[in-house]
Structure formats: structure tokens, C-alpha cells
Design an enzyme around this catalytic site. Structure first.
Site, mmCIF file in Angstrom:
data_model
loop_
_atom_site.group_PDB
_atom_site.id
_atom_site.type_symbol
_atom_site.label_atom_id
_atom_site.label_comp_id
_atom_site.label_asym_id
_atom_site.label_seq_id
_atom_site.Cartn_x
_atom_site.Cartn_y
_atom_site.Cartn_z
ATOM 1 N N HIS A 103 -1.817 14.748 -1.501
ATOM 2 C CA HIS A 103 -1.447 13.412 -1.050
ATOM 3 C C HIS A 103 -0.117 13.364 -0.306
ATOM 4 C CE1 HIS A 103 -4.402 10.330 -2.306
ATOM 5 N NE2 HIS A 103 -4.875 11.372 -2.945
ATOM 6 N N ASP A 164 1.765 3.684 -8.297
ATOM 7 C CA ASP A 164 0.654 2.741 -8.147
ATOM 8 C C ASP A 164 -0.695 3.448 -8.180
ATOM 9 O OD1 ASP A 164 2.265 0.507 -7.970
ATOM 10 O OD2 ASP A 164 2.430 0.606 -5.791
ATOM 11 N N GLU A 275 6.077 -6.348 -8.796
ATOM 12 C CA GLU A 275 6.038 -5.861 -7.422
ATOM 13 C C GLU A 275 5.841 -7.053 -6.491
ATOM 14 O OE1 GLU A 275 3.541 -2.673 -6.270
ATOM 15 O OE2 GLU A 275 4.303 -1.262 -7.775
#
Length: 525
Positions: A103, A164, A275
Site C-alpha cells: 500500500h 482508517d 475525524e
């Protein structure tokens, strides 16, 4: 990630990368590498043929072929390969990169012509939960956070701080920082680690903590893989709640939005996750910000129209167990009564703790099923000082960006005091600072125009910060010259470079970060 994507063509993308993006090209593996590594005795195996997967990552923009991939069965395999490359000395061009779940955004886990370690091969190493007064979990550096969570939940426990997205490896996030909406309270993931096991750039296997090999411990946390490969980590745990009250509300006034966020992260009694994100849509039609949430007042919610305004969404959760539901509802009502959101935009839901933490994976599954996940992701993540966040918002959201339909724009505050300043992670020099993340996606792998547009927008944002004197820092940073890296680290550069010289003196590790370049000297006299 909640963006509209079209069917892509991987072949067309690869051609585009080679012909259009200049230095971003596929390189040919070194034919001499197999012979230099064949003599190694490993429990795992080295692959010299199917290396293309290690030349690709989530960013889908950089593609550098390694010469070999190591699939380790044990940590000793990793130590053996790095020690071998180190002993080859400066006459060898070989470098080594640890690759987790792939990632990275800009080739950070790639090794052009080098060896890539497939860290997920270590996932069978076992995740061990230790309950007690100070519970913790020991897990492999190649293990995914989702699997660690599932194991911990069996004991009614969970790590304190998250990202997240949970389908990332432990070693990968700890090499950066690991932040999400819990970081205002618990700090990033690197502030919640008791111990690490690391293989240095010399091939040494060391255990480190604040009491043992402390310099290496702090260097590796947030160290971008420059000092060693994290092969195991001991992570702090807390009791896991059963359920989550999940809330979203909208603001049209930026000052009210940020002031409420700052009030919440500084309060003793507050939410467990905070958030925010920005919705820019000049048409007045809202994107899918509320998804499956239920509105407090369905009639008023159905009548709400953004009128083309820039809106700001505050997202919060309150953890609870089922037998505490009544008390939780009272606390949530009290907290919401202090906020200045648009009343008709109160949307809420109740889900299990696991469902909330693994929420992004639901979107991933949908996109993968349509072949729309593997597209270029020209993300830009910035840490902006609180004193300049309004200036930043006025210019970037008011002038530079035209919409947010190609991906979420996150914006939420963090506390500097929750970060251990002994680690390698670099953050703004103010007690409160904001993460602002532009999570753009190209609409397809062949969508050259949209990719270029996103990259130009990123450049405009960075140029504005530079000219306006905003002392921001990049999160998941990417620079191409050492001078830029020196500016990023500022007065911490000398310590960073000094530690590099101690733990990876030949600059073997993590070449894809482009911080240090391995100096190759001829073996001839």
C-alpha cells in the site's frame, strides 16, 4: 475511496508509465543477482522469475522491477539475506526493501534491481495476546492489523490506536506513524508500542525498547524503513467495546467546524473517535457522505440542499457495551448539544466495534468486484499547523480545488503532546495541528488527464504552502532529492543521518524512499 471509478486497462497504464511519466519505467533485473544469492541457505525461498508483483503498489504510478523476491519462513531468512548483501560490500549494487501489503503510494517499498522481502510470508509467526493489568499483543511485522484485531477480540481486547484501513501490515504502519480518529487521545500507533524486533542493515537481529537498544527503537518508529526491517512488535492493548455509536453532521462554516473539533479533542468527556472531511461540489448535489446512516429527522434531511456551498462533515463515534446503551445515549446527546452543526444533517448509526474499524474494507470489496480498485492514487497527506489552517482552507478549498468527487478530503486535528518526540516521525511545531489528506483516485488506469490534473493540484497546494510560509510537514512523505529530505527533517536531519550510519551504513535498506542512495565503489584497484 468513496469515489466513482470506471473500468481500467492495466496494459495501457503500464505503457503510459513508461512513455509519459519520464523516469517512471520498468527496469530490467540484474542477471548476475541469482548467482550471487544461490549459495544462501534459507528456510524460505528466493524467486527470480515472478518479480512483477513486487514492482507495483497501491499508488499505481511507480514500477521498478527487483531482481529477486524473498519469501521468508522465519526471521533468520531476513537476517541472512540482509547480512549477505551487507557482506558483499560497497562493490555490490544490491539493495533490500521490505514489502508489506503493497500500500505504498510512490514506490517506497520497491527495490530497483534489488531484493524485495515479502513480509506477509511471516504471517504464520503467530499473534500472541497477553492479558493482565497492562495487556499487550506480540505480532509479526508482516501481519495485517485486521488479523491482529480479530485475535485480540477473542480476549475482549484491542489495540488503542488505528489507521482508517486495517488491511495494512504492522511493520508498514509503524515505519510511518499510523493515524486515525483515535490519535487525538492515544497518539499514533508508534506511541503505543512497547517493544520491537528488528533486523538492521548489517543483518543483525536486535530486540529493542525504551530500555534496551533505545536509539534503534526510537529511530525505527516512524523511520520509513531506513534503520531496519521490523519483524515483530509488542503493542499496547485496552478493553474492546462491543458497539459503536457512529455519527456524522455537516457544517457550512469552516471556523465553527474547526473550533468544534478542537473543543472535542481537548475535552475530558468526549467522543472516542473524531475525524472530519471536506465536501466540495459546485453543483449543489452532495456525494455519498451519509451512506447507510439514519437521519435524526428524515423530513428535514430530505429537504437539505448544499446550494453549491463547500461543506464540512464532522464524524464521531462513542464506544459502548450493550448494557450501557442508555448511559451512552445520554452522553452523546450532551456532547452534541455543545456543537454548532446544521441541525437537519445529524445522521447516526450503531454498529459493532469490528464493523466500524473495518469500514473501509467494505468499500474495497465493492470496488474490487467491479475491477475498479487498482487505479492510480495520487494522494497527498499534509500536517498543517493550527495557526495556519484557516489560511490554508481559504486558498486550497476556495480556489485551488474545484470538487472532491475523485476521493475524500480528510481534515481533523491532532495533539503534538500525544506523539513521542524521540521517534523519527516529523510533525509541525505546534500543540495542535491538522491532518489534511487529499485521497484522490484516477477514474481508471488509462485516465491520464485526470491523473495529471490531480498531480498538478497537488503541486499547486505544495507551492502555495511554500510561498505562504506555512510550516507544514508531509505525512507519508515523498521527495526525490536529499536536500528536500533535509528540509523535511529540519534540525532533526543530523540525528536521522547519524542513526542511518550506525544501523545501515551501506544504505542497503528501503531504497524506494529515495532518502539515501547506496554508493557503489568499484572493486578494482
Amino acid at each position: 475511496m468513496h469515489c466513482l471509478l470506471r473500468q481500467h486497462s492495466v496494459v495501457f497504464l503500464e505503457l503510459f508509465l513508461v512513455l509519459v511519466l519520464g523516469g517512471i519505467a520498468m527496469h530490467v533485473s540484474d542477471p548476475d543477482v541469482p548467482s550471487s544469492l544461490d549459495a544462501l541457505r534459507l528456510e524460505g525461498n528466493l524467486s527470480f522469475h515472478d518479480v512483477s508483483l513486487a514492482a507495483k503498489d497501491f499508488g499505481n504510478r511507480f514500477r521498478f522491477l527487483p531482481s529477486a523476491i524473498l519469501h521468508p519462513v522465519s526471521v533468520s531468512d531476513i537476517a541472512a539475506i540482509i547480512k549477505h548483501v551487507f557482506q558483499m560490500g560497497p562493490s555490490s549494487k544490491l539493495t533490500v526493501a521490505a514489502r508489506g501489503h503493497g500500500h505504498s503510494l510512490q514506490g517506497q517499498a520497491q527495490a530497483d534491481g534489488g531484493v524485495v522481502i515479502h513480509m506477509e510470508s511471516l504471517r504464520g509467526g503467530g499473534t500472541r495476546v497477553h492479558a493482565g493489568e497492562r495487556p499487550y499483543v506480540d505480532a509479526s511485522g508482516g501481519e495485517l492489523w485486521i488479523n491482529v484485531l480479530l485475535e485480540c477480540l477473542k480476549h475482549g481486547l484491542a489495540p488503542k490506536s488505528w489507521t482508517d484501513y486495517l488491511h495494512l501490515t504492522i511493520g508498514g504502519t509503524l515505519s510511518n506513524a499510523g493515524i486515525s480518529g483515535q490519535a487525538f487521545r492515544h497518539g499514533p500507533q508508534i506511541s503505543n508500542v512497547h517493544q520491537l524486533e528488528i533486523v538492521t542493515g548489517k543483518g543483525e537481529l536486535l530486540t529493542c525498547s525504551t530500555e534496551e537498544n533505545a536509539a534503534l527503537f526510537h529511530a525505527a518508529l516512524g523511520g520509513l524503513g531506513q534503520f531496519g526491517v521490523i519483524t515483530r512488535a509488542r503493542i499496547a492493548l485496552e478493553p474492546a467495546p462491543e458497539m459503536v455509536k457512529w455519527i456524522r453532521v455537516l457544517y457550512s462554516d469552516f471556523s465553527s467546524f474547526t473550533e468544534d473539533q478542537e473543543k472535542l479533542i481537548s475535552a475530558r468527556e468526549t467522543f472516542d473517535y473524531i475525524e472530519g472531511f471536506v465536501i466540495i461540489n459546485r453543483t449543489g448535489l452532495l456525494n455519498n457522505w451519509r451512506s447507510s446512516f439514519n437521519p435524526q429527522d428524515p423530513v428535514q434531511a430530505s429537504r437539505f440542499d448544499s446550494d453549491g456551498r463547500i461543506l464540512f462533515c464532522l464524524e464521531m463515534t462513542k464506544n459502548f457495551n450493550r448494557d450501557e446503551a442508555d448511559v451512552m445515549h445520554q452522553r452523546v446527546e450532551a456532547l452534541l448539544s455543545r456543537l454548532r452543526y446544521i441541525p437537519s444533517t445529524l445522521f447516526q448509526s450503531e454498529v459493532t466495534y469490528l464493523e466500524f474499524l473495518d469500514r473501509v474494507h467494505v468499500s474495497e470489496v465493492k470496488l474490487r468486484s467491479k475491477g475498479l480498485w487498482e487505479v492510480p492514487h495520487p494522494w497527498l497527506n499534509l500536517l498543517i499547523p493550527r495557526t495556519r489552517i484557516k489560511d490554508f482552507a481559504e486558498e486550497v478549498f476556495g480556489k485551488i480545488l474545484t470538487d472532491s468527487n475523485n476521493g475524500p478530503i480528510l481534515l481533523y486535528p491532532l495533539h503534538r503532546s500525544k506523539w513521542d518526540n524521540r521517534t523519527s516521525a516529523v510533525i509541525p511545531d505546534e500543540e495542535v495541528f491538522y491532518l489534511v489528506a487529499f485521497l484522490s483516485s484516477a477514474l481508471s488506469s488509462s485516465d491520464h488527464d485526470n491523473l495529471e490534473r490531480a498531480l498538478k493540484q497537488n503541486d499547486k497546494i505544495l507551492d502555495f504552502c511554500n510561498k505562504a510560509g506555512i510550516q507544514m510537514k508531509q505525512y507519508l512523505p515523498h521527495y526525490t532529492t536529499q536536500e528536500e529530505w533535509k528540509a523535511h527533517f529540519g534540525d532533526r536531519w543530523e540525528l536521522f543521518a547519524h542513526r542511518k550510519g550506525i544501523y545501515d551504513p551501506l544504505s542497503i535498506l528501503a531504497p524506494g524512499q529515495r532518502i539515501f542512495r547506496k554508493v557503489v565503489r568499484s572493486s578494482r584497484r
